[in-house]
Motif scaffolding. Structure first.
Motif, PDB file in Angstrom:
ATOM      1  N   ASP A 137       0.808  -1.218   0.000  1.00  0.00           N
ATOM      2  CA  ASP A 137       0.000   0.000   0.000  1.00  0.00           C
ATOM      3  C   ASP A 137       0.844   1.272   0.000  1.00  0.00           C
ATOM      4  O   ASP A 137       0.304   2.374   0.112  1.00  0.00           O
ATOM      5  CB  ASP A 137      -0.943   0.008   1.202  1.00  0.00           C
ATOM      6  CG  ASP A 137      -0.200  -0.039   2.542  1.00  0.00           C
ATOM      7  OD1 ASP A 137       1.048   0.103   2.558  1.00  0.00           O
ATOM      8  OD2 ASP A 137      -0.868  -0.220   3.574  1.00  0.00           O
ATOM      9  N   GLY A 138       2.157   1.116  -0.113  1.00  0.00           N
ATOM     10  CA  GLY A 138       3.046   2.269  -0.166  1.00  0.00           C
ATOM     11  C   GLY A 138       3.539   2.750   1.180  1.00  0.00           C
ATOM     12  O   GLY A 138       4.375   3.662   1.247  1.00  0.00           O
ATOM     13  N   SER A 139       3.072   2.146   2.271  1.00  0.00           N
ATOM     14  CA  SER A 139       3.507   2.608   3.600  1.00  0.00           C
ATOM     15  C   SER A 139       4.898   2.113   3.970  1.00  0.00           C
ATOM     16  O   SER A 139       5.536   2.666   4.868  1.00  0.00           O
ATOM     17  CB  SER A 139       2.502   2.160   4.667  1.00  0.00           C
ATOM     18  OG  SER A 139       2.447   0.748   4.759  1.00  0.00           O
ATOM     19  N   LEU A 140       5.363   1.078   3.289  1.00  0.00           N
ATOM     20  CA  LEU A 140       6.726   0.586   3.500  1.00  0.00           C
ATOM     21  C   LEU A 140       7.639   1.278   2.496  1.00  0.00           C
ATOM     22  O   LEU A 140       7.484   1.137   1.283  1.00  0.00           O
ATOM     23  CB  LEU A 140       6.792  -0.929   3.308  1.00  0.00           C
ATOM     24  CG  LEU A 140       6.155  -1.776   4.414  1.00  0.00           C
ATOM     25  CD1 LEU A 140       5.886  -3.187   3.923  1.00  0.00           C
ATOM     26  CD2 LEU A 140       7.034  -1.800   5.659  1.00  0.00           C
ATOM     27  N   ARG A 141       8.593   2.029   3.012  1.00  0.00           N
ATOM     28  CA  ARG A 141       9.510   2.796   2.156  1.00  0.00           C
ATOM     29  C   ARG A 141      10.827   2.035   1.994  1.00  0.00           C
ATOM     30  O   ARG A 141      11.470   1.700   2.974  1.00  0.00           O
ATOM     31  CB  ARG A 141       9.766   4.175   2.769  1.00  0.00           C
ATOM     32  CG  ARG A 141      10.748   5.045   1.985  1.00  0.00           C
ATOM     33  CD  ARG A 141      10.771   6.462   2.540  1.00  0.00           C
ATOM     34  NE  ARG A 141      11.116   6.483   3.946  1.00  0.00           N
ATOM     35  CZ  ARG A 141      12.374   6.529   4.415  1.00  0.00           C
ATOM     36  NH1 ARG A 141      13.405   6.521   3.568  1.00  0.00           N
ATOM     37  NH2 ARG A 141      12.597   6.579   5.723  1.00  0.00           N
ATOM     38  N   LEU A 142      11.210   1.784   0.759  1.00  0.00           N
ATOM     39  CA  LEU A 142      12.427   1.025   0.492  1.00  0.00           C
ATOM     40  C   LEU A 142      13.665   1.820   0.893  1.00  0.00           C
ATOM     41  O   LEU A 142      13.861   2.954   0.459  1.00  0.00           O
ATOM     42  CB  LEU A 142      12.500   0.660  -0.993  1.00  0.00           C
ATOM     43  CG  LEU A 142      13.699  -0.185  -1.432  1.00  0.00           C
ATOM     44  CD1 LEU A 142      13.666  -1.560  -0.769  1.00  0.00           C
ATOM     45  CD2 LEU A 142      13.715  -0.324  -2.955  1.00  0.00           C
ATOM     46  N   LEU A 143      14.515   1.215   1.745  1.00  0.00           N
ATOM     47  CA  LEU A 143      15.780   1.829   2.150  1.00  0.00           C
ATOM     48  C   LEU A 143      16.950   1.301   1.331  1.00  0.00           C
ATOM     49  O   LEU A 143      17.987   1.952   1.236  1.00  0.00           O
ATOM     50  CB  LEU A 143      16.051   1.568   3.632  1.00  0.00           C
ATOM     51  CG  LEU A 143      15.111   2.212   4.645  1.00  0.00           C
ATOM     52  CD1 LEU A 143      15.506   1.799   6.056  1.00  0.00           C
ATOM     53  CD2 LEU A 143      15.126   3.723   4.517  1.00  0.00           C
ATOM     54  N   SER A 144      16.796   0.121   0.776  1.00  0.00           N
ATOM     55  CA  SER A 144      17.868  -0.533   0.022  1.00  0.00           C
ATOM     56  C   SER A 144      17.817  -0.127  -1.443  1.00  0.00           C
ATOM     57  O   SER A 144      16.772   0.295  -1.945  1.00  0.00           O
ATOM     58  CB  SER A 144      17.727  -2.054   0.129  1.00  0.00           C
ATOM     59  OG  SER A 144      17.776  -2.484   1.463  1.00  0.00           O
ATOM     60  N   PRO A 145      18.932  -0.272  -2.156  1.00  0.00           N
ATOM     61  CA  PRO A 145      18.899  -0.034  -3.599  1.00  0.00           C
ATOM     62  C   PRO A 145      17.953  -1.025  -4.280  1.00  0.00           C
ATOM     63  O   PRO A 145      17.954  -2.213  -3.960  1.00  0.00           O
ATOM     64  CB  PRO A 145      20.344  -0.287  -4.033  1.00  0.00           C
ATOM     65  CG  PRO A 145      21.158  -0.106  -2.792  1.00  0.00           C
ATOM     66  CD  PRO A 145      20.285  -0.597  -1.682  1.00  0.00           C
ATOM     67  N   ARG A 146      17.168  -0.537  -5.217  1.00  0.00           N
ATOM     68  CA  ARG A 146      16.298  -1.439  -5.969  1.00  0.00           C
ATOM     69  C   ARG A 146      17.114  -2.264  -6.954  1.00  0.00           C
ATOM     70  O   ARG A 146      16.786  -3.413  -7.256  1.00  0.00           O
ATOM     71  CB  ARG A 146      15.223  -0.645  -6.704  1.00  0.00           C
ATOM     72  CG  ARG A 146      14.157  -1.525  -7.337  1.00  0.00           C
ATOM     73  CD  ARG A 146      12.878  -0.774  -7.618  1.00  0.00           C
ATOM     74  NE  ARG A 146      11.841  -1.654  -8.138  1.00  0.00           N
ATOM     75  CZ  ARG A 146      10.560  -1.321  -8.200  1.00  0.00           C
ATOM     76  NH1 ARG A 146      10.156  -0.134  -7.774  1.00  0.00           N
ATOM     77  NH2 ARG A 146       9.664  -2.181  -8.700  1.00  0.00           N
ATOM     78  N   ASP A 147      18.207  -1.694  -7.437  1.00  0.00           N
ATOM     79  CA  ASP A 147      19.107  -2.388  -8.356  1.00  0.00           C
ATOM     80  C   ASP A 147      19.905  -3.423  -7.581  1.00  0.00           C
ATOM     81  O   ASP A 147      20.701  -3.073  -6.702  1.00  0.00           O
ATOM     82  CB  ASP A 147      20.042  -1.380  -9.022  1.00  0.00           C
ATOM     83  CG  ASP A 147      21.029  -2.037  -9.986  1.00  0.00           C
ATOM     84  OD1 ASP A 147      20.997  -3.274 -10.140  1.00  0.00           O
ATOM     85  OD2 ASP A 147      21.848  -1.296 -10.575  1.00  0.00           O
ATOM     86  N   PRO A 148      19.730  -4.718  -7.851  1.00  0.00           N
ATOM     87  CA  PRO A 148      20.438  -5.745  -7.075  1.00  0.00           C
ATOM     88  C   PRO A 148      21.951  -5.647  -7.178  1.00  0.00           C
ATOM     89  O   PRO A 148      22.659  -6.083  -6.271  1.00  0.00           O
ATOM     90  CB  PRO A 148      19.918  -7.062  -7.661  1.00  0.00           C
ATOM     91  CG  PRO A 148      19.389  -6.709  -9.012  1.00  0.00           C
ATOM     92  CD  PRO A 148      18.873  -5.303  -8.895  1.00  0.00           C
ATOM     93  N   ALA A 149      22.479  -5.075  -8.264  1.00  0.00           N
ATOM     94  CA  ALA A 149      23.927  -4.954  -8.418  1.00  0.00           C
ATOM     95  C   ALA A 149      24.527  -3.995  -7.404  1.00  0.00           C
ATOM     96  O   ALA A 149      25.738  -4.011  -7.175  1.00  0.00           O
ATOM     97  CB  ALA A 149      24.264  -4.501  -9.839  1.00  0.00           C
ATOM     98  N   GLN A 150      23.708  -3.172  -6.800  1.00  0.00           N
ATOM     99  CA  GLN A 150      24.184  -2.212  -5.805  1.00  0.00           C
ATOM    100  C   GLN A 150      23.851  -2.636  -4.377  1.00  0.00           C
ATOM    101  O   GLN A 150      24.060  -1.879  -3.445  1.00  0.00           O
ATOM    102  CB  GLN A 150      23.562  -0.835  -6.078  1.00  0.00           C
ATOM    103  CG  GLN A 150      23.926  -0.234  -7.419  1.00  0.00           C
ATOM    104  CD  GLN A 150      23.271   1.114  -7.635  1.00  0.00           C
ATOM    105  OE1 GLN A 150      22.981   1.846  -6.683  1.00  0.00           O
ATOM    106  NE2 GLN A 150      23.034   1.461  -8.881  1.00  0.00           N
ATOM    107  N   ARG A 151      23.371  -3.858  -4.222  1.00  0.00           N
ATOM    108  CA  ARG A 151      22.861  -4.301  -2.928  1.00  0.00           C
ATOM    109  C   ARG A 151      23.579  -5.553  -2.463  1.00  0.00           C
ATOM    110  O   ARG A 151      23.953  -6.409  -3.258  1.00  0.00           O
ATOM    111  CB  ARG A 151      21.353  -4.580  -3.066  1.00  0.00           C
ATOM    112  CG  ARG A 151      20.605  -4.727  -1.759  1.00  0.00           C
ATOM    113  CD  ARG A 151      19.115  -4.935  -2.007  1.00  0.00           C
ATOM    114  NE  ARG A 151      18.841  -6.180  -2.719  1.00  0.00           N
ATOM    115  CZ  ARG A 151      18.235  -6.253  -3.880  1.00  0.00           C
ATOM    116  NH1 ARG A 151      17.846  -5.167  -4.517  1.00  0.00           N
ATOM    117  NH2 ARG A 151      18.026  -7.452  -4.442  1.00  0.00           N
ATOM    118  N   GLY A 152      23.743  -5.667  -1.166  1.00  0.00           N
ATOM    119  CA  GLY A 152      24.327  -6.866  -0.579  1.00  0.00           C
ATOM    120  C   GLY A 152      23.288  -7.951  -0.380  1.00  0.00           C
ATOM    121  O   GLY A 152      22.382  -8.121  -1.178  1.00  0.00           O
ATOM    122  N   GLY A 153      23.380  -8.666   0.733  1.00  0.00           N
ATOM    123  CA  GLY A 153      22.513  -9.808   0.953  1.00  0.00           C
ATOM    124  C   GLY A 153      21.261  -9.523   1.750  1.00  0.00           C
ATOM    125  O   GLY A 153      20.521 -10.449   2.081  1.00  0.00           O
TER     126      GLY A 153
END
Length: 411
Positions: A322-338
């Motif tokens: 519903d949009g209430s959870l705000r993404l803190l991690s990069p959406r691009d998996p190449a820029q994200r860890g585990g």
């Protein structure tokens, strides 16, 4: 990286998962465990290793076990196991002490090498113990100064006073991954040394310390390396620095001849000079066993699966929420860890509501819900089911209960 749109697709991915059989190597709790980025589960082989260490090595052979069972060689043996996971040579890594202690040792040693330079550079919001240790280090080093700048401004902040750049490769909260090669080269171009904290990278990302020409690194053993609670940590010193660098904690295990029992300290050759006190044998035994689970797996396989698991979870939450959870991690998996993190004003209560359903993540103040996707034991269907449970809890506000709002000592 493609994602999926149905649970059936997740199950299909599990049927062809080349790492799927690794799950059998662990004793897993009921439900879905998404906190392997904080504490890895128990490998089955570890129970056997510890039983032997307690009953035979300690219980029967006692002091003879330092040689008979190779206790004295465990720091180097474990270092070699970790080296293949982080792009290092076996003689460049050793297991010892804790991550915090190793950061102090390498930070102080690096400053000693940097004549006339006293600035340590890091970023605000780095893992707290890293900043705390660096603050403490500057208090012991005349003229030393710790500066923190936002990641986008790091290169601009590198000047001729910079002695040491200290960064966590994968951010503990957001999962954002720094460009190790680019930042290392930029700092070294200004005459600085670079120290990387690999605590949230080792065992889940395809790290290449030597390929990036890294100077130093540290990391812990209890997350993706499955060494158990409070497991020994590790440190890396590039071969080119080993002959000239000196540890500030000149303990007897770092002596060239510790069993000569001489009064004056003489540093051991190579990486061994960064050992300090007596190795924690039971902890070393557990870490050694835990690492054996990863011996036949390539770091790239671990990275690819971890990122895909995270992507399935992330995309499902974003697309169906519903949009209430705000993404803190990069959406691009190449820029994200585990791991993947979302923010919500009721983050702590939501995490507790998930735990009540045997879906275990964790919370990081002030508002971050953090979910780890360890590729060794998680299934693709776990990522899908966890996302569905999170979406339901948020949509129904079932977390809005007093029992979920009482803060525990550990979050």
């Amino acid at each position: 990286m493609s994602t999926i749109t149905t649970r059936a697709e997740a199950l299909a991915l599990d049927r062809t998962d080349q790492l799927g059989t690794l799950r059998e190597a662990f004793d897993l709790p009921t439900g879905i465990y998404l906190d392997g980025n904080s504490l890895g589960p128990l490998p089955r082989v570890t129970r056997e290793a510890l039983q032997h260490a307690v009953e035979i090595e300690w219980g029967n052979d006692l002091i003879r076990s330092w040689t008979k069972h190779g206790w004295i060689e465990l720091p180097q043996q474990i270092g070699a196991q970790i080296a293949r996971l982080i792009g290092a040579k076996p003689h460049e890594v050793v297991a010892a002490d804790s991550t915090s202690v190793n950061l102090f040792k390498l930070g102080a040693a690096a400053l000693r090498l940097q004549t006339g330079r006293r600035v340590i550079l890091s970023e605000p919001g780095n893992f707290p113990t890293d900043l705390y240790i660096l603050q403490g280090l500057t208090g012991f080093t005349p003229g030393a100064e710790l500066r923190t700048v936002e990641p986008a401004k790091l290169e601009a902040a590198m000047d001729d006073q910079l002695a040491l750049l200290v960064l966590t490769h994968t951010h503990y909260k957001s999962g954002q991954v720094h460009d190790m090669a680019r930042l290392t080269a930029a700092a070294q171009k200004r005459g600085a040394l670079v120290l990387w904290d690999l605590s949230h990278s080792a065992g889940v990302l395809d790290v290449d310390l030597n390929g990036c020409n890294a100077d130093f690194a540290i990391g812990c053993g209890y997350k993706y390396l499955n060494g158990g609670p409070g497991a020994p940590a590790f440190l890396f010193v590039a071969e080119r620095h080993q002959a000239k660098i000196a540890s500030p904690l000149s303990g007897w295990m770092g002596h060239a001849s510790p069993f000569d029992f001489t009064d004056d300290y003489a540093a051991a050759p190579g990486i061994d000079r960064f050992l300090c006190g007596t190795p924690q044998v039971l902890g070393m035994r557990a870490l050694h066993a835990g690492l054996s689970v990863l011996e036949q797996v390539k770091p790239r396989q671990l990275q690819d699966k971890a990122r895909r698991l995270g992507q399935i979870f992330l995309e499902r939450v974003l697309e169906a929420g519903d949009g209430s959870l705000r993404l803190l991690s990069p959406r691009d998996p190449a820029q994200r860890g585990g791991h993947v993190s979302f923010a919500h004003e009721d983050g702590y209560a939501i995490v507790q509501a998930l735990i009540a359903r045997d879906i275990v993540g964790d919370f990081r103040a002030p508002d971050a819900l953090r979910f780890g996707f360890a590729p060794t034991f998680l299934r693709y269907v776990d990522a899908w089911d966890a996302a569905e449970a999170l979406l339901e809890i948020v949509a129904t506000k079932s977390y809005d209960d007093a029992r979920f709002r009482t803060r525990a000592a550990v979050t």
